[in-house]
Write an enzyme that holds these catalytic residues in place. Structure first.
Site, PDB file in Angstrom:
ATOM      1  N   TYR A 155      36.216   2.014 -19.055  1.00  0.00           N
ATOM      2  CA  TYR A 155      35.829   2.592 -17.770  1.00  0.00           C
ATOM      3  C   TYR A 155      34.328   2.948 -17.775  1.00  0.00           C
ATOM      4  CZ  TYR A 155      36.962   4.768 -13.273  1.00  0.00           C
ATOM      5  OH  TYR A 155      37.042   5.084 -11.942  1.00  0.00           O
ATOM      6  N   LYS A 162      32.014   8.891 -12.002  1.00  0.00           N
ATOM      7  CA  LYS A 162      33.061   9.740 -11.409  1.00  0.00           C
ATOM      8  C   LYS A 162      32.826  11.217 -11.759  1.00  0.00           C
ATOM      9  CE  LYS A 162      35.579   6.661  -9.229  1.00  0.00           C
ATOM     10  NZ  LYS A 162      35.350   6.468  -7.791  1.00  0.00           N
TER      11      LYS A 162
HETATM   12  P1  NAP Z   1      38.923  -1.541  -3.402  1.00  0.00           P
HETATM   13  O1  NAP Z   1      40.004  -1.898  -2.473  1.00  0.00           O
HETATM   14  O2  NAP Z   1      38.206  -2.657  -4.101  1.00  0.00           O
HETATM   15  O3  NAP Z   1      37.894  -0.574  -2.672  1.00  0.00           O
HETATM   16  C1  NAP Z   1      36.573  -0.363  -3.129  1.00  0.00           C
HETATM   17  C2  NAP Z   1      35.695  -0.463  -1.940  1.00  0.00           C
HETATM   18  O4  NAP Z   1      34.321  -0.143  -2.238  1.00  0.00           O
HETATM   19  C3  NAP Z   1      35.687  -1.890  -1.376  1.00  0.00           C
HETATM   20  O5  NAP Z   1      35.964  -1.837  -0.002  1.00  0.00           O
HETATM   21  C4  NAP Z   1      34.276  -2.318  -1.670  1.00  0.00           C
HETATM   22  O6  NAP Z   1      33.806  -3.363  -0.865  1.00  0.00           O
HETATM   23  C5  NAP Z   1      33.554  -1.020  -1.444  1.00  0.00           C
HETATM   24  N1  NAP Z   1      32.147  -1.140  -1.790  1.00  0.00           N
HETATM   25  C6  NAP Z   1      31.585  -1.627  -2.924  1.00  0.00           C
HETATM   26  N2  NAP Z   1      30.252  -1.677  -2.788  1.00  0.00           N
HETATM   27  C7  NAP Z   1      29.967  -1.216  -1.540  1.00  0.00           C
HETATM   28  C8  NAP Z   1      28.775  -1.053  -0.799  1.00  0.00           C
HETATM   29  N3  NAP Z   1      27.572  -1.356  -1.319  1.00  0.00           N
HETATM   30  N4  NAP Z   1      28.850  -0.566   0.467  1.00  0.00           N
HETATM   31  C9  NAP Z   1      30.042  -0.248   1.008  1.00  0.00           C
HETATM   32  N5  NAP Z   1      31.216  -0.384   0.359  1.00  0.00           N
HETATM   33  C10 NAP Z   1      31.164  -0.875  -0.902  1.00  0.00           C
HETATM   34  O7  NAP Z   1      39.493  -0.631  -4.600  1.00  0.00           O
HETATM   35  P2  NAP Z   1      40.170   0.830  -4.601  1.00  0.00           P
HETATM   36  O8  NAP Z   1      40.827   0.923  -5.930  1.00  0.00           O
HETATM   37  O9  NAP Z   1      40.931   1.051  -3.364  1.00  0.00           O
HETATM   38  O10 NAP Z   1      38.903   1.799  -4.661  1.00  0.00           O
HETATM   39  C11 NAP Z   1      38.686   2.846  -3.743  1.00  0.00           C
HETATM   40  C12 NAP Z   1      38.235   4.107  -4.468  1.00  0.00           C
HETATM   41  O11 NAP Z   1      39.323   4.597  -5.246  1.00  0.00           O
HETATM   42  C13 NAP Z   1      37.073   3.904  -5.429  1.00  0.00           C
HETATM   43  O12 NAP Z   1      36.224   5.033  -5.385  1.00  0.00           O
HETATM   44  C14 NAP Z   1      37.782   3.837  -6.771  1.00  0.00           C
HETATM   45  O13 NAP Z   1      36.950   4.160  -7.860  1.00  0.00           O
HETATM   46  C15 NAP Z   1      38.843   4.891  -6.533  1.00  0.00           C
HETATM   47  N6  NAP Z   1      39.956   4.918  -7.481  1.00  0.00           N
HETATM   48  C16 NAP Z   1      40.663   3.767  -7.739  1.00  0.00           C
HETATM   49  C17 NAP Z   1      41.725   3.813  -8.633  1.00  0.00           C
HETATM   50  C18 NAP Z   1      42.500   2.561  -8.968  1.00  0.00           C
HETATM   51  O14 NAP Z   1      43.174   2.526  -9.995  1.00  0.00           O
HETATM   52  N7  NAP Z   1      42.487   1.550  -8.127  1.00  0.00           N
HETATM   53  C19 NAP Z   1      42.064   5.022  -9.271  1.00  0.00           C
HETATM   54  C20 NAP Z   1      41.342   6.159  -8.974  1.00  0.00           C
HETATM   55  C21 NAP Z   1      40.279   6.102  -8.084  1.00  0.00           C
HETATM   56  P3  NAP Z   1      33.603  -4.803  -1.595  1.00  0.00           P
HETATM   57  O15 NAP Z   1      34.970  -5.295  -1.964  1.00  0.00           O
HETATM   58  O16 NAP Z   1      32.911  -5.644  -0.597  1.00  0.00           O
HETATM   59  O17 NAP Z   1      32.755  -4.588  -2.807  1.00  0.00           O
END
Ligand code: NAP
Length: 265
Positions: A155, A162
């Protein structure tokens, strides 16, 4: 009546139907919120527009959060469409593949900057840009992960980002408290999304989570959506600066052991 009836809610970070942002969007819709959705780039438009239609969302805007002018323009458009905002969700993160597979000490200067800019600073920048639109009692939130406080292999810089995001949550909560605007973070257990696919060894980690967490169950985007409803609603009106764990209790256990391992003793 829904818990978010009459509230205008903006959600940043919808990529596809697996996104945590989609779980939040659907839960907000169910609770009667008036929705706005923002996505990263043109490439996503094809996927995001049909999802927005499903929840009858009329405000769908592209915003690359690395660009100050795009953030400002998005705030302007939101002001025109909604007037005021009650809920702002930041569900955005990014780190390069190298940064999420090599040892942490090999993180490049550029990789470090990019991860911090997109995953942390953007939360501060969005809060600042939308502040003039936020109603008193508004709720602002972001998504974080346990890798901020304990080492989660691979990570790496995202764990450091984070940690900074959670700290930013507390500082923003402090700044905005007098205006009765609340700022919180949801720390979700691992979920199979696009962003998660970039983390080395994620599949194994995901599988093991169900064995090791006290509830022996993985977390879904619906679980996170429901917790986001709580933080967005007036039910949480005295909660600010907090990190709410939605992780089947994983973070509460010091020595992780599966049922099988426990029984083998
Ligand atoms: P996700 O569907 O890939 O969402 C991440 C989002 O961030 C995507 O829409 C991505 O767009 C966007 N992003 C990246 N660069 C960007 C930019 N320059 N401007 C605007 N948007 C941008 O994955 P997710 O897991 O749902 O992630 C959402 C949040 O949850 C994140 O903060 C992640 O760290 C957090 N989280 C995830 C998990 C897990 O296990 N999945 C666990 C805990 C926390 P693009 O696809 O175009 O890059």
């Amino acid at each position: 009546m829904g818990l978010l009836e009459g509230k205008n809610a903006l959600i940043f970070g919808l990529a596809n139907e697996r996104s945590i942002a989609w779980g939040i969007t659907q839960a907000f819709k169910r609770e009667g919120a008036n929705l706005g959705i923002s996505y990263a780039g043109e490439m996503l438009e094809r996927r995001v527009k049909p999802l927005a239609e499903q929840v009858d969302c009329k405000w769908v805007e592209e915003c690359d959060v690395t660009k100050d002018d795009q953030i400002a323009l998005t705030a302007e458009k939101a002001a025109k469409h909604f007037g005021k905002i009650d809920v702002l969700v930041h569900s955005i993160a990014f780190a390069g593949r190298d940064e999420l597979s090599k040892p942490y000490y090999e993180t490049s200067r550029e990789g470090f900057k990019i991860a911090m800019d997109i995953s942390v600073f953007s939360f501060v920048a969005l809060t600042n840009a939308f502040l003039p639109l936020l109603n008193p009692n508004a709720s602002v939130m972001c998504l974080t992960y346990y890798g901020s406080v304990k080492v989660a292999p691979h990570y790496n810089v995202m764990g450091v980002a984070k940690a900074a995001l959670e700290s930013s949550t507390r500082y923003l909560a402090y700044d905005l408290g007098p205006q009765k605007i609340r700022v919180n973070a949801i720390s979700a257990g691992p979920i199979r999304t696009l962003a998660a696919a970039g983390v080395g060894g994620f599949r194994d980690m995901y599988k093991h989570f169900a064995d090791m967490s006290p509830m022996r169950e993985n977390v879904t985007i619906e679980d996170v959506g429901n917790s986001a409803v709580f933080l967005a609603s007036d039910l949480s009106r005295r909660i600010t600066g907090e990190v709410l764990y939605v992780d089947s209790g994983f973070n509460t256990v010091g020595v992780q052991m599966s049922e099988k391992q426990e029984k083998s003793e």
